[in-house]
Design an enzyme around this catalytic site. Structure first.
Site, short mmCIF file in Angstrom:
data_model
loop_
_atom_site.label_atom_id
_atom_site.label_comp_id
_atom_site.label_asym_id
_atom_site.label_seq_id
_atom_site.Cartn_x
_atom_site.Cartn_y
_atom_site.Cartn_z
N THR A 210 0.85 -1.20 0.00
CA THR A 210 0.00 0.00 0.00
C THR A 210 0.88 1.25 0.00
O THR A 210 2.08 1.18 -0.32
CB THR A 210 -0.98 -0.03 1.20
OG1 THR A 210 -1.92 1.04 1.05
CG2 THR A 210 -0.28 0.14 2.54
N ASN A 211 0.33 2.39 0.33
CA ASN A 211 1.10 3.64 0.38
C ASN A 211 0.66 4.46 1.58
O ASN A 211 -0.18 4.02 2.36
CB ASN A 211 0.93 4.41 -0.94
CG ASN A 211 -0.55 4.65 -1.24
OD1 ASN A 211 -1.23 5.28 -0.46
ND2 ASN A 211 -1.03 4.11 -2.35
N ARG A 212 1.21 5.65 1.72
CA ARG A 212 1.00 6.40 2.96
C ARG A 212 -0.29 7.24 2.97
O ARG A 212 -0.50 8.03 3.88
CB ARG A 212 2.19 7.34 3.20
CG ARG A 212 3.47 6.61 3.52
CD ARG A 212 4.58 7.62 3.78
NE ARG A 212 5.87 6.98 3.72
CZ ARG A 212 6.43 6.32 4.71
NH1 ARG A 212 5.81 6.20 5.85
NH2 ARG A 212 7.62 5.78 4.56
N SER A 213 -1.12 7.10 1.96
CA SER A 213 -2.33 7.93 1.92
C SER A 213 -3.26 7.59 3.09
O SER A 213 -3.49 6.43 3.40
CB SER A 213 -3.07 7.69 0.60
OG SER A 213 -4.37 8.21 0.68
#
Ligand SMILES: Cc1cc2nc3c(=O)[nH]c(=O)nc-3n(C[C@H](O)[C@H](O)[C@H](O)COP(=O)(O)O)c2cc1C
Length: 400
Positions: A210-213
């Site tokens: 995933t990512n940091r959003s």
């Protein structure tokens, strides 16, 4: 919440067990910069004293228009003074009187004599709330344009769970603000579809890429769109506090997000792609937990995910399509490219990777790009103010 700042707000307290909570509401309104006065029914004085409210508001509390016959308190002047009247809590009796235009005491006379915007928060036991007479009266008040903050379900003073509890003060004020703004909003009856959060691309049943959003920007946009009167559907990978009146569809990965967007796209007027969609996903998803491999490590092959913005941009038939460009470098160039390549009507670019703006923080600094128009830069603002600026720009583009 600047909405109530410098506004004249009359709080009417009626005789319910939740009357003590209205002191907290009055304090919150004063803290938000409101100019607050209080009127009480006779019954309310059995639950809280006028002294509580006169101390908080530093103003006389209106209880009996016939007693205040020295000319110092003029109920008609009070009725005209108010921009907003909050009836908190509103008893079943007071709701019935309002629905029938009865003005047999100070508080109900004030209500009838005032052109102010009126908000009521009924609170009573569940039997009273569900009584056909109350149901009828509430319906009448709704038809009359009175804003009704419905009671919540929970532990009642009677000692059991039921619908009838007064919502918390901040919830009352937040809901009132959103709904009062929405009443005259430019996006009334427009369907706005927003994606939010980082997608989660599964490696196995336990792990994902995933990512940091955080989804904060998407949720802020949902609130700003609701405030503008829109009917908002949020497709998100994360669950946060949902703005009043909006609908959430929870998804996990990019493909599921795309399918859900496409399901709703035909009925959409404005689409805002604020989600951080993973560009890649693992080529294979293991059905079982991937085990340790000793010293050999693990090679994961990634394949490209579908591009939601480009797919929607190619399909649009009159929808206004907005994309986000979260970049760590060359944002102007990337954003301009994205506008053309993805057939978007607007790109909101933000430089991520700064401690004060972008992913997973409360502020943002954005630049808006539109075809054949000069770019527009916004200062560092809270995400909700950034969202309001973006929605304002969308409104300008759609209607002007
Ligand atoms: C202890 C007590 C608690 C009450 N709580 C409520 C209440 O939560 N909601 C309600 O509608 N009425 C409640 N009532 C009844 C109202 O006080 C009563 O209907 C009264 O006439 C309301 O007057 P008002 O609408 O002028 O304030 C309660 C009465 C008592 C004695």
């Amino acid at each position: 919440m600047i909405f109530f700042k410098n506004k004249h707000i009359l709080v009417v307290v009626t005789g319910g067990i939740a009357a003590y909570k209205s002191a907290i509401l009055v304090r919150s309104l004063i803290k938000k910069g409101g100019n607050v006065r209080v009127a009480m029914t006779k019954s309310a004085e059995n639950f809280v004293t006028p002294l509580t409210f006169s101390t908080l508001t530093k103003h006389t509390v209106l209880t009996d228009i016939f007693k205040a016959n020295d000319g110092s308190v003029d109920h008609v002047a009070w009725a005209r003074w108010a921009d907003f009247i909050f009836v908190v809590p509103a008893t079943a009796n007071f709701v019935a009187k309002m629905a029938h235009g009865i003005a047999d005491d100070t508080a109900s006379t004030l209500l009838l004599a005032s052109p102010a915007e009126k908000v009521i928060a009924p609170s009573m036991n569940d039997q009273m709330w569900n009584n056909p007479a109350t149901v009828r009266n509430i319906k009448q008040l709704d038809t009359d344009g009175i804003l009704i903050i419905e009671p919540t379900t929970g532990f009642l003073a009677e000692g059991y769970d039921g619908k009838g509890r007064l919502p918390e003060s901040n919830d009352i004020l937040e809901q009132a603000q959103i709904r009062l703004l929405a009443k005259n909003g430019k996006l009334k009856n427009k369907n706005v579809l927003i994606t939010a959060g980082g997608t989660k691309e599964a490696l196995d049943p336990l792990r994902y890429i995933t990512n940091r959003s955080s989804g904060k920007m998407g949720y802020a946009l949902a609130q700003a769109a609701v405030e503008a009167g829109a009917v908002v559907t949020l497709i998100s990978t994360v669950e946060r506090r949902l703005p009043f009146g909006s609908k959430l569809i929870k998804v996990t990965d990019a493909r599921e997000m795309l399918d859900t967007v496409l399901e709703h796209f035909d009925k959409t007027d404005i689409f805002i792609s604020a989600a951080a969609v993973s560009d890649f996903r693992p080529a294979k998803q293991s059905n079982q937990k991937i085990k340790k491999t000793g010293n050999q490590g693990l090679k994961v092959e990634l394949v490209q995910n579908p591009d939601i913005l480009a797919t929607v941009g190619a399909k649009k038939t009159g929808q206004f399509v907005v994309g986000f460009a979260a970049e760590t470098e060359n944002i102007v160039e990337y954003a301009k490219n994205k506008l053309v390549k993805k057939h978007a009507d607007m790109i909101v670019a933000n430089e991520v990777g700064h401690p004060d703006s972008g992913f997973n923080v409360d502020n943002n600094r954005v630049i808006i790009f539109r075809p054949k128009q000069a770019q527009k830069e916004f200062p560092l603002q809270s995400k909700i103010d950034t969202a309001r600026s973006i929605i304002e720009e969308i409104i300008k583009s759609v209607f002007e």
